[in-house]
Motif scaffolding. Structure first.
Motif, PDB file in Angstrom:
ATOM      1  N   LYS A   8       0.842  -1.188   0.000  1.00 28.55           N
ATOM      2  CA  LYS A   8       0.000   0.000   0.000  1.00 28.55           C
ATOM      3  C   LYS A   8       0.876   1.236   0.000  1.00 28.55           C
ATOM      4  CE  LYS A   8      -0.701   1.088   4.868  1.00 28.55           C
ATOM      5  NZ  LYS A   8      -1.661   1.274   5.922  1.00 28.55           N
ATOM      6  N   GLN A   9       0.250   2.390  -0.262  1.00 30.28           N
ATOM      7  CA  GLN A   9       0.996   3.636  -0.216  1.00 30.28           C
ATOM      8  C   GLN A   9       0.773   4.274   1.144  1.00 30.28           C
ATOM      9  OE1 GLN A   9      -0.289   6.934  -2.650  1.00 30.28           O
ATOM     10  NE2 GLN A   9       1.817   7.592  -2.926  1.00 30.28           N
ATOM     11  N   LEU A  10       1.851   4.693   1.822  1.00 30.28           N
ATOM     12  CA  LEU A  10       1.730   5.314   3.137  1.00 30.28           C
ATOM     13  C   LEU A  10       1.415   6.798   2.983  1.00 30.28           C
ATOM     14  CD1 LEU A  10       4.871   3.569   4.559  1.00 30.28           C
ATOM     15  CD2 LEU A  10       2.516   2.920   4.951  1.00 30.28           C
ATOM     16  N   THR A  11       1.066   7.446   4.092  1.00 35.73           N
ATOM     17  CA  THR A  11       0.665   8.846   4.012  1.00 35.73           C
ATOM     18  C   THR A  11       1.820   9.750   3.621  1.00 35.73           C
ATOM     19  OG1 THR A  11       1.024   8.873   6.382  1.00 35.73           O
ATOM     20  CG2 THR A  11      -1.247   8.793   5.615  1.00 35.73           C
ATOM     21  N   ASP A  33      -3.317  -2.666   7.751  1.00 29.70           N
ATOM     22  CA  ASP A  33      -3.772  -1.424   8.372  1.00 29.70           C
ATOM     23  C   ASP A  33      -2.816  -0.905   9.429  1.00 29.70           C
ATOM     24  OD1 ASP A  33      -7.206  -2.544   8.246  1.00 29.70           O
ATOM     25  OD2 ASP A  33      -5.951  -1.483   6.800  1.00 29.70           O
ATOM     26  N   LYS A  34      -2.076  -1.825  10.094  1.00 30.14           N
ATOM     27  CA  LYS A  34      -1.312  -1.352  11.248  1.00 30.14           C
ATOM     28  C   LYS A  34       0.003  -0.704  10.858  1.00 30.14           C
ATOM     29  CE  LYS A  34       1.067  -4.171  13.647  1.00 30.14           C
ATOM     30  NZ  LYS A  34       1.776  -5.258  14.310  1.00 30.14           N
ATOM     31  N   PHE A  35       0.369  -0.729   9.535  1.00 30.06           N
ATOM     32  CA  PHE A  35       1.662  -0.187   9.158  1.00 30.06           C
ATOM     33  C   PHE A  35       1.506   1.244   8.682  1.00 30.06           C
ATOM     34  CE2 PHE A  35       3.417  -4.129   9.836  1.00 30.06           C
ATOM     35  CZ  PHE A  35       2.697  -5.116   9.198  1.00 30.06           C
ATOM     36  N   GLN A  38       6.131  -9.482  10.186  1.00 29.40           N
ATOM     37  CA  GLN A  38       6.585  -9.939   8.866  1.00 29.40           C
ATOM     38  C   GLN A  38       5.964 -11.286   8.531  1.00 29.40           C
ATOM     39  OE1 GLN A  38       9.212  -8.300   6.834  1.00 29.40           O
ATOM     40  NE2 GLN A  38       8.203  -9.651   5.400  1.00 29.40           N
ATOM     41  N   LYS A  39       5.995 -12.192   9.552  1.00 32.57           N
ATOM     42  CA  LYS A  39       5.470 -13.549   9.286  1.00 32.57           C
ATOM     43  C   LYS A  39       3.983 -13.492   8.984  1.00 32.57           C
ATOM     44  CE  LYS A  39       8.728 -16.195  11.922  1.00 32.57           C
ATOM     45  NZ  LYS A  39       8.929 -16.240  13.349  1.00 32.57           N
ATOM     46  N   ALA A  40       3.266 -12.634   9.728  1.00 37.71           N
ATOM     47  CA  ALA A  40       1.811 -12.572   9.548  1.00 37.71           C
ATOM     48  C   ALA A  40       1.477 -12.092   8.146  1.00 37.71           C
ATOM     49  CB  ALA A  40       1.211 -11.631  10.594  1.00 37.71           C
ATOM     50  N   VAL A  41       2.192 -11.048   7.685  1.00 40.20           N
ATOM     51  CA  VAL A  41       1.899 -10.509   6.353  1.00 40.20           C
ATOM     52  C   VAL A  41       2.268 -11.519   5.281  1.00 40.20           C
ATOM     53  CG1 VAL A  41       2.616  -8.763   4.706  1.00 40.20           C
ATOM     54  CG2 VAL A  41       2.098  -8.102   7.028  1.00 40.20           C
ATOM     55  N   ASP A  42       3.389 -12.193   5.499  1.00 37.23           N
ATOM     56  CA  ASP A  42       3.869 -13.081   4.432  1.00 37.23           C
ATOM     57  C   ASP A  42       3.099 -14.378   4.319  1.00 37.23           C
ATOM     58  OD1 ASP A  42       7.447 -12.300   4.604  1.00 37.23           O
ATOM     59  OD2 ASP A  42       5.704 -11.211   3.876  1.00 37.23           O
ATOM     60  N   ALA A  43       2.431 -14.792   5.417  1.00 34.07           N
ATOM     61  CA  ALA A  43       1.795 -16.120   5.407  1.00 34.07           C
ATOM     62  C   ALA A  43       0.792 -16.253   4.266  1.00 34.07           C
ATOM     63  CB  ALA A  43       1.113 -16.363   6.737  1.00 34.07           C
TER      64      ALA A  43
END
Lengths: 233, 136
Positions: free
Chosen positions: A111-114, A154-156, A195-200
């Protein structure tokens, strides 16, 4: 102030041509219903007396006047927007990084950050690129897309990637000659978990497409005969 | 060596320069020593210099300056499209277009396929070499 309408009324007096309305003053008086308002208020237009203003606090004369008039800087109300995202970059697009430590790596866009930077991940297990921010200008967008629906990003945000500030202790003379005790900063466990959660789920959807995993693991390079301006990415 | 492909009414040519680059057109009339009147089903009929055309082997049977409808019918009857796409020249152009439109991922898959193919060929070759060496 009179009560505001929920939707603003379009003018009751359409323009015949710029500067000339369709209805005359007397007709508009009738259309706006001013006669009804007057009738409701006993023949006169209702007026509200201005509310009594609170007395202004007495201002003390300033202690100091500058020798020459000081100019006030102009007011700036500009609110910067995040960089316009290229139409070819959508969540799940495979990007090619062009500069930096991971130059040539093919990477998935999240995603694109602010701040305008792009949030990107390898995935880490496939090509060693962690969750990272990357500038749009240093990236080639390919037309290959990965299914990203199972990922929650969302949390990043930019604060997640801020450098940690550690307090510097004042060194005494003795400590100057001691070896630098700061050891390499270890990556906190929760970042590894993120990292693991996003990559799973990403890895699952990548393995669904044949050869895509090997594609992401390989680096891009220009070979003999490849003309970048003629290549379709 | 005599010429084999002549400029004639009904000769199909390939445009090799300009806005209509790569299109197949039919020579419908000759304007003067350098220019021809040229037409195609998806194009407004217009003049073109011969230098912009490369003649092909295909001709169709049309009267001089036919109506668009007759031109299209004649092209269907002579089956220009299929003759072109099955000729080696036409096939080469199709392959070139396909290669140019390959995606980065497609190019990667192509590389894997080439490696696999050459691996199979090399295996066979070494097998044949061994058989040959042992029989000598």
């Amino acid at each position: 102030m009179a009560a505001k309408r929920k939707t603003p009324v379009k003018t009751r007096n359409p323009d015949l041509i710029r500067g000339v309305g369709k209805y005359s003053r007397s007709k508009m008086y009738h259309k706006r219903g001013l006669w009804a308002i007057k009738a409701k208020n006993g023949g006169a237009f209702p007026r509200h007396d201005p509310k009594p203003k609170a007395p202004a606090a007495a201002e003390k004369p300033p202690k100091f006047y500058p020798a020459e008039d000081v100019k006030k800087p102009l007011l700036n109300k500009r609110k910067p927007k995040p960089t316009k995202l290229r139409a070819s970059i959508t969540p799940g697009t495979v990007l090619i990084l062009l500069a930096g430590r991971f130059m040539g790596k093919r990477v998935v866009f999240l995603k694109q950050l602010t701040s305008g930077l792009l949030l990107v991940t390898g995935p880490f297990k496939i090509n060693g690129v962690p969750l990272r921010r990357v500038n749009q200008s240093y990236v080639i967008a390919t037309s290959t897309k990965v299914d990203i629906s199972g990922v929650n990003v969302d949390k990043f945000d930019d604060k997640y990637f801020a450098k940690e500030v550690d307090k510097r202790k004042k060194k005494t003379e003795g400590e100057f000659f001691e070896a630098e005790k700061e050891d390499k900063k270890k990556l906190p466990e929760d970042k590894k978990e993120d990292q693991k959660a996003v990559d799973a789920s990403l890895i699952k959807s990548i393995e669904g497409v044949p050869d895509l995993k090997a594609y992401l693991a390989a680096r891009f390079s220009l070979k003999s005969g490849m003309k970048p301006h003629e290549l379709v990415f | 060596m005599p010429f084999k492909r002549y400029v004639e009414i009904g000769r199909v040519a390939l445009v090799n320069y300009g806005k209509d680059y790569g299109k197949l057109v039919v020579i419908v009339d000759v304007v003067d020593q350098n220019r021809a009147l040229v037409d195609a089903p998806d194009m407004v009929r217009g003049q073109m210099n011969f230098k912009r055309l490369t003649l092909t082997d295909i001709t169709i049977d049309i009267p001089r300056v036919p109506k668009k409808k007759t031109l299209i019918e004649a092209m269907e009857k002579a089956d220009v499209k299929n003759k072109w796409e099955s000729s080696s020249w036409g096939r080469k152009l199709i392959v070139q277009k396909r290669r140019a439109s390959l995606n980065d991922f497609d190019r990667f898959k192509l590389m894997l396929a080439k490696i696999k193919r050459s691996g199979v060929i090399k295996q066979e070759l070494t097998k044949l070499k061994k058989e040959n060496a042992s029989s000598i």
